[in-house]
Design a protein around this motif. Structure first.
Motif, PDB file in Angstrom:
ATOM      1  N   GLU A  60       2.415   2.039   3.882  1.00  0.00           N
ATOM      2  CA  GLU A  60       3.796   2.611   3.247  1.00  0.00           C
ATOM      3  C   GLU A  60       4.110   1.256   3.172  1.00  0.00           C
ATOM      4  N   VAL A  61       4.147   0.053   4.078  1.00  0.00           N
ATOM      5  CA  VAL A  61       4.244  -1.552   3.800  1.00  0.00           C
ATOM      6  C   VAL A  61       3.192  -1.556   3.003  1.00  0.00           C
ATOM      7  N   LEU A  62       1.691  -1.358   3.245  1.00  0.00           N
ATOM      8  CA  LEU A  62       0.430  -1.956   2.311  1.00  0.00           C
ATOM      9  C   LEU A  62       0.606  -1.740   1.082  1.00  0.00           C
ATOM     10  N   GLY A  63       0.925  -0.653   0.437  1.00  0.00           N
ATOM     11  CA  GLY A  63       1.364  -0.116  -1.000  1.00  0.00           C
ATOM     12  C   GLY A  63       2.577  -1.069  -1.219  1.00  0.00           C
ATOM     13  N   ARG A  64       3.380  -1.998  -0.873  1.00  0.00           N
ATOM     14  CA  ARG A  64       4.391  -2.473  -1.768  1.00  0.00           C
ATOM     15  C   ARG A  64       3.113  -3.690  -3.233  1.00  0.00           C
ATOM     16  N   PRO A  65       3.854  -3.464  -4.143  1.00  0.00           N
ATOM     17  CA  PRO A  65       3.124  -4.108  -5.135  1.00  0.00           C
ATOM     18  C   PRO A  65       3.236  -5.763  -4.764  1.00  0.00           C
ATOM     19  N   LEU A  66       2.451  -6.760  -5.097  1.00  0.00           N
ATOM     20  CA  LEU A  66       2.347  -8.224  -4.887  1.00  0.00           C
ATOM     21  C   LEU A  66       2.750  -8.187  -6.178  1.00  0.00           C
ATOM     22  N   ALA A  67       2.537  -8.024  -7.634  1.00  0.00           N
ATOM     23  CA  ALA A  67       2.719  -9.167  -8.712  1.00  0.00           C
ATOM     24  C   ALA A  67       4.267  -9.212  -8.865  1.00  0.00           C
ATOM     25  N   LYS A  68       4.754 -10.211  -9.935  1.00  0.00           N
ATOM     26  CA  LYS A  68       6.248 -10.598 -10.054  1.00  0.00           C
ATOM     27  C   LYS A  68       6.909  -9.320 -11.240  1.00  0.00           C
ATOM     28  N   LYS A  69       7.322  -8.148 -11.523  1.00  0.00           N
ATOM     29  CA  LYS A  69       8.213  -7.199 -12.247  1.00  0.00           C
ATOM     30  C   LYS A  69       8.382  -8.223 -12.809  1.00  0.00           C
ATOM     31  N   LYS A  70       7.964  -7.689 -14.280  1.00  0.00           N
ATOM     32  CA  LYS A  70       8.342  -8.310 -15.522  1.00  0.00           C
ATOM     33  C   LYS A  70       9.529  -7.709 -16.202  1.00  0.00           C
TER      34      LYS A  70
ATOM     35  N   GLY B 106       3.289  -9.851  11.035  1.00  0.00           N
ATOM     36  CA  GLY B 106       3.930  -8.742   9.669  1.00  0.00           C
ATOM     37  C   GLY B 106       4.045 -10.286   8.716  1.00  0.00           C
ATOM     38  N   LYS B 107       3.857 -11.698   8.848  1.00  0.00           N
ATOM     39  CA  LYS B 107       3.882 -12.601   8.153  1.00  0.00           C
ATOM     40  C   LYS B 107       2.774 -13.236   7.568  1.00  0.00           C
ATOM     41  N   ARG B 108       1.267 -12.938   7.788  1.00  0.00           N
ATOM     42  CA  ARG B 108       0.346 -12.442   6.905  1.00  0.00           C
ATOM     43  C   ARG B 108      -0.074 -11.088   6.923  1.00  0.00           C
ATOM     44  N   SER B 109      -1.640 -11.219   6.243  1.00  0.00           N
ATOM     45  CA  SER B 109      -2.085  -9.708   5.649  1.00  0.00           C
ATOM     46  C   SER B 109      -3.524 -10.100   5.097  1.00  0.00           C
ATOM     47  N   LEU B 110      -4.227  -9.153   5.166  1.00  0.00           N
ATOM     48  CA  LEU B 110      -5.299  -9.134   4.124  1.00  0.00           C
ATOM     49  C   LEU B 110      -5.140  -9.702   2.560  1.00  0.00           C
ATOM     50  N   ASP B 111      -4.018  -9.370   2.301  1.00  0.00           N
ATOM     51  CA  ASP B 111      -3.390 -10.537   1.219  1.00  0.00           C
ATOM     52  C   ASP B 111      -3.844 -11.396   1.257  1.00  0.00           C
TER      53      ASP B 111
ATOM     54  N   MET C 117      -7.015   1.332  -2.736  1.00  0.00           N
ATOM     55  CA  MET C 117      -5.802   0.260  -2.554  1.00  0.00           C
ATOM     56  C   MET C 117      -4.868   0.232  -3.364  1.00  0.00           C
ATOM     57  N   LEU C 118      -5.482  -0.308  -4.075  1.00  0.00           N
ATOM     58  CA  LEU C 118      -5.086  -1.083  -5.831  1.00  0.00           C
ATOM     59  C   LEU C 118      -4.612   0.127  -6.958  1.00  0.00           C
ATOM     60  N   PRO C 119      -5.192   0.982  -6.684  1.00  0.00           N
ATOM     61  CA  PRO C 119      -4.723   1.676  -7.466  1.00  0.00           C
ATOM     62  C   PRO C 119      -3.159   2.224  -6.753  1.00  0.00           C
ATOM     63  N   TYR C 120      -2.867   2.642  -5.990  1.00  0.00           N
ATOM     64  CA  TYR C 120      -1.422   3.200  -5.326  1.00  0.00           C
ATOM     65  C   TYR C 120      -0.478   1.719  -4.631  1.00  0.00           C
ATOM     66  N   ARG C 121      -1.292   0.647  -5.077  1.00  0.00           N
ATOM     67  CA  ARG C 121      -0.305  -1.046  -5.291  1.00  0.00           C
ATOM     68  C   ARG C 121       0.422  -0.764  -6.573  1.00  0.00           C
ATOM     69  N   SER C 122      -0.563   0.254  -7.925  1.00  0.00           N
ATOM     70  CA  SER C 122      -0.373  -0.163  -9.056  1.00  0.00           C
ATOM     71  C   SER C 122       0.419   0.841  -9.691  1.00  0.00           C
TER      72      SER C 122
ATOM     73  N   ASP D  89      -2.650  -6.657 -12.904  1.00  0.00           N
ATOM     74  CA  ASP D  89      -1.276  -7.402 -12.695  1.00  0.00           C
ATOM     75  C   ASP D  89      -1.644  -7.497 -10.539  1.00  0.00           C
ATOM     76  N   GLU D  90      -1.814  -6.818 -10.806  1.00  0.00           N
ATOM     77  CA  GLU D  90      -1.716  -6.660  -9.016  1.00  0.00           C
ATOM     78  C   GLU D  90      -3.375  -7.061  -8.348  1.00  0.00           C
ATOM     79  N   THR D  91      -3.933  -7.087  -9.460  1.00  0.00           N
ATOM     80  CA  THR D  91      -5.233  -6.833  -8.472  1.00  0.00           C
ATOM     81  C   THR D  91      -4.764  -9.379  -9.086  1.00  0.00           C
ATOM     82  N   SER D  92      -5.019  -8.962 -10.085  1.00  0.00           N
ATOM     83  CA  SER D  92      -4.395 -10.751 -10.529  1.00  0.00           C
ATOM     84  C   SER D  92      -3.874 -11.819  -9.368  1.00  0.00           C
ATOM     85  N   ALA D  93      -2.651 -10.974  -8.999  1.00  0.00           N
ATOM     86  CA  ALA D  93      -1.929 -11.443  -7.639  1.00  0.00           C
ATOM     87  C   ALA D  93      -2.419 -11.724  -6.468  1.00  0.00           C
TER      88      ALA D  93
END
Length: 621
Positions: free
Chosen positions: A611-621, A423-428, A341-346, A239-243
């Motif tokens: 800490e900001v970098l690691g915040r999830p992007l995917a919506k919670k189920k 802070g409005k945009r990032s590598l995401d 990064m994604l395992p951290y975010r996940s 989910d995080e990778t897809s997001a």
């Protein structure tokens, strides 16, 4: 004239018919436990000279690594009669035959000898008595073509009795011989088959419309036992990778995850799957299970970065054509960053574990003092000769440093975008724009350095050309630490173990003293690369030697660790008896710094952007 037109039309139709007719390939892997594969191909052909190729430049391996040394027992026939063949005198991967009059196809029988451990990727060991991984490029030939997409193959496979299999290709029928969908040569080479006596497929729950499966194979069934939340945790990674990317460029995705101590260990990306191989305890050991997430995430990310978007120099049209790797710091470097990064975010890694991984990357690049003569861009250009180097001289020679240094560069890119946009945009945002697009099917979109610069400027206007060029051409003794510093941290060394390094020590049964004495040592005392100008190098310790005793005690990693720790409160030099070939010597290292490991330390007054970098992007189920 009419007869000539009719004849030309007939010849044209025949040529079209031959071009459209698929090549059939039947692979018999029933002797895979004995490290032997058999293949039979029927290749449509017209009478006359025919050039056939064994795949040389393998996607994802970034070099002329096709394991032709394993090709054996090759025989050609046409209409049942033998046909003579000859290897090209200059191109060892090219074979020439003359198709006799009256023949419409050439038949090829060949064997492939699966090698023992010791080399990388498809040239490495891929079979044991109870499992195997078939890379199709090892068992096929193909005619010269303008594009590997234009050649169609009908593949069938026989596996040992009682074994199961997994692959990203669709199965048409599965009797004694498994028949797969007709695919292009590109897709065939990109679709390995995992098989084994013990194979377990786990469906990964996720929020996309696409099936994701973790296929586990091992010689021992107990190695396939997973915790109850294993699938759910990897569902978060999907989910995080897809997001992050905003699209999925595959029909479905299969990790072919092999847990074995008898095959080569690596990861190799494919568009709809990945070939991932680790130690047998890769899941049953809690620490190993945690860190293997970076391998599985890395190869998964490659479906977007490497397979869907690929540097133009690596997007060659066929396997006999050379690749150029000057953008591997994007292909592999960005993937390395996202794969950590994604395992951290996940939630597969904690923030502290992610920080230690980044610190380990930075420390390793500081240890590679060859950066003062060899810029990072040259490690990318020379990747094909660096992949199989290692051991003695690595710190001075450098290796495929575009992986760990890529993490540092792309962290810097992320933090720079955040700074430029408040802070409005990032590598995401870059990832979503550059790697998005249509979902549901594999596709290749090559890119250049100019495309990369343009895409970054569209996210946050900046002189990205100079920014990136400065980092990839620098010959500074200090690695690019700007991203770490902008995130609110600094690289420090202390005696607290770094958990990423500690895991690698445990897995490799070794001791990492690179940041203290200046070398690593195995459980048997073998000395790895010695860093130039380190305390050990100045005392005369050489790579490849063997430590027999430390301060009068028989060598063990614990004994050496204790002595280095004690050096912090002792003025006495560390004394070691060293064996080098037939010679023994005593070396004394005047070191008093104690044991040292790298860490990231918070800088007071700066926001914690990791800490900001690691915040999830995917919506919670």
């Amino acid at each position: 004239m009419l007869k000539r037109i009719v004849l030309l039309t007939a010849l044209l139709l025949l040529a079209v018919s031959l071009a459209a007719a698929p090549i059939t390939i039947r692979v018999d892997a029933s002797e895979a436990p004995s490290h032997l594969l058999h293949a039979h191909l029927t290749i449509p052909a017209s009478p006359g000279p025919l050039a056939l190729f064994y795949a040389k430049w393998i996607p994802g391996e970034h070099g002329p690594t096709g394991p032709i040394g394993g090709l054996t027992g090759m025989r050609f026939t046409a209409n049942g009669a033998p046909v003579a063949w000859q290897r090209d005198p200059l191109e060892m991967y090219e074979f020439h035959v003359d198709v006799p009059a009256g023949a419409s196809a050439i038949d090829v029988d060949l064997d492939y000898l699966v090698p023992p451990p010791g080399t990388n990727f498809t040239a490495g060991a891929s079979a044991s008595p109870k499992l195997a991984v078939l890379s199709w490029n090892t068992v096929l030939l193909y005619p010269q073509t303008t594009s590997s997409d234009a050649l169609q193959y009908e593949p069938t496979l026989r596996i040992p009795s009682g074994w199961k299999y997994a692959t990203a290709m669709e199965t048409v029928s599965s009797a004694a011989d498994i028949r797969f969908e007709t695919v292009s040569l590109t897709t065939l080479v990109d679709s390995p088959v995992q098989m084994g006596a013990n194979l377990k497929s786990i469906t990964i729950p996720n929020s996309t419309p696409y099936r994701h499966t973790l296929n586990l194979a091992s010689e021992n069934a107990f190695a396939l036992e997973t915790p109850s939340d294993f699938a759910t945790r990897y569902g978060k990674l999907v989910d995080e990778t897809s997001a992050l990317f905003g699209a999925n460029h595959y029909r479905h995705y299969d990790w072919l995850f092999t847990l074995s101590d008898q095959v080569e260990h690596f990861g190799l990306e494919h568009h709809e799957s990945s070939d991932d191989r680790v130690n047998e305890n890769g899941i049953t050991d809690e620490e190993a299970r945690k860190w293997v997430s970076t391998l599985l995430a890395h190869e998964f990310v490659h479906s977007w970065n490497g397979k869907y978007r690929r540097p133009a120099g690596l997007a060659v049209s066929s396997y006999e054509k050379p690749m150029t790797g000057e953008l591997l710091w994007v292909y592999e470097g960005l993937t390395e960053f996202l794969g950590e990064m994604l395992p951290y975010r996940s939630g597969l890694l904690t923030e502290a574990e992610f920080r230690d991984q980044v610190a380990a990357d930075a420390a390793q690049m500081a240890e590679h003092v060859g950066r003062t003569w060899r810029p990072l861009i040259d490690t990318a250009v020379a990747a094909q000769v660096l992949y199989n180097t290692g051991g003695a001289g690595t710190a001075w020679r450098r290796s495929v440093d575009f992986y760990p240094e890529g993490t540092l560069i792309w962290l810097d890119v992320d933090m720079t975008i955040r700074s430029l946009t408040n802070g409005k945009r990032s590598l995401d945002d870059f990832c979503r724009a550059f790697y998005g697009g249509a979902s549901g099917h594999p596709e290749l979109r090559p890119y250049t350095f100019d495309d990369l610069v343009s895409a970054l400027n569209a996210v946050a206007p900046n002189d990205w050309r100079s920014f990136l060029n400065q980092r990839i051409t620098s010959m500074s003794a200090t690695p690019p630490l700007g991203g770490i510093e902008s995130a609110g941290y600094r690289l420090v060394y202390n005696d607290e173990p770094n958990v990423a390094i500690q895991f690698n020590e445990h897995a490799g049964k070794s001791l990492n003293l690179n940041n203290s004495l200046g070398f690593s040592a195995g459980a048997n005392g073998n000395v790895g690369d010695v860093i130039p100008n380190s305390a050990a190098a100045k005392a005369g310790v050489a790579s490849g030697s063997k430590i027999i005793a430390v301060d009068g005690r028989a060598y063990s990693t614990d004994a050496l660790r204790d002595v280095v720790k004690a050096s912090k409160t002792s003025n006495a030099p560390i004394e070691m008896i060293i064996e080098s070939g037939q010679f023994f010597s005593t070396v004394r290292i005047p070191y008093t710094g104690g044991i040292r490991y790298p860490h990231l330390e918070r800088v007071t007054g700066k926001p914690d952007l990791l800490e900001v970098l690691g915040r999830p992007l995917a919506k919670k189920k």
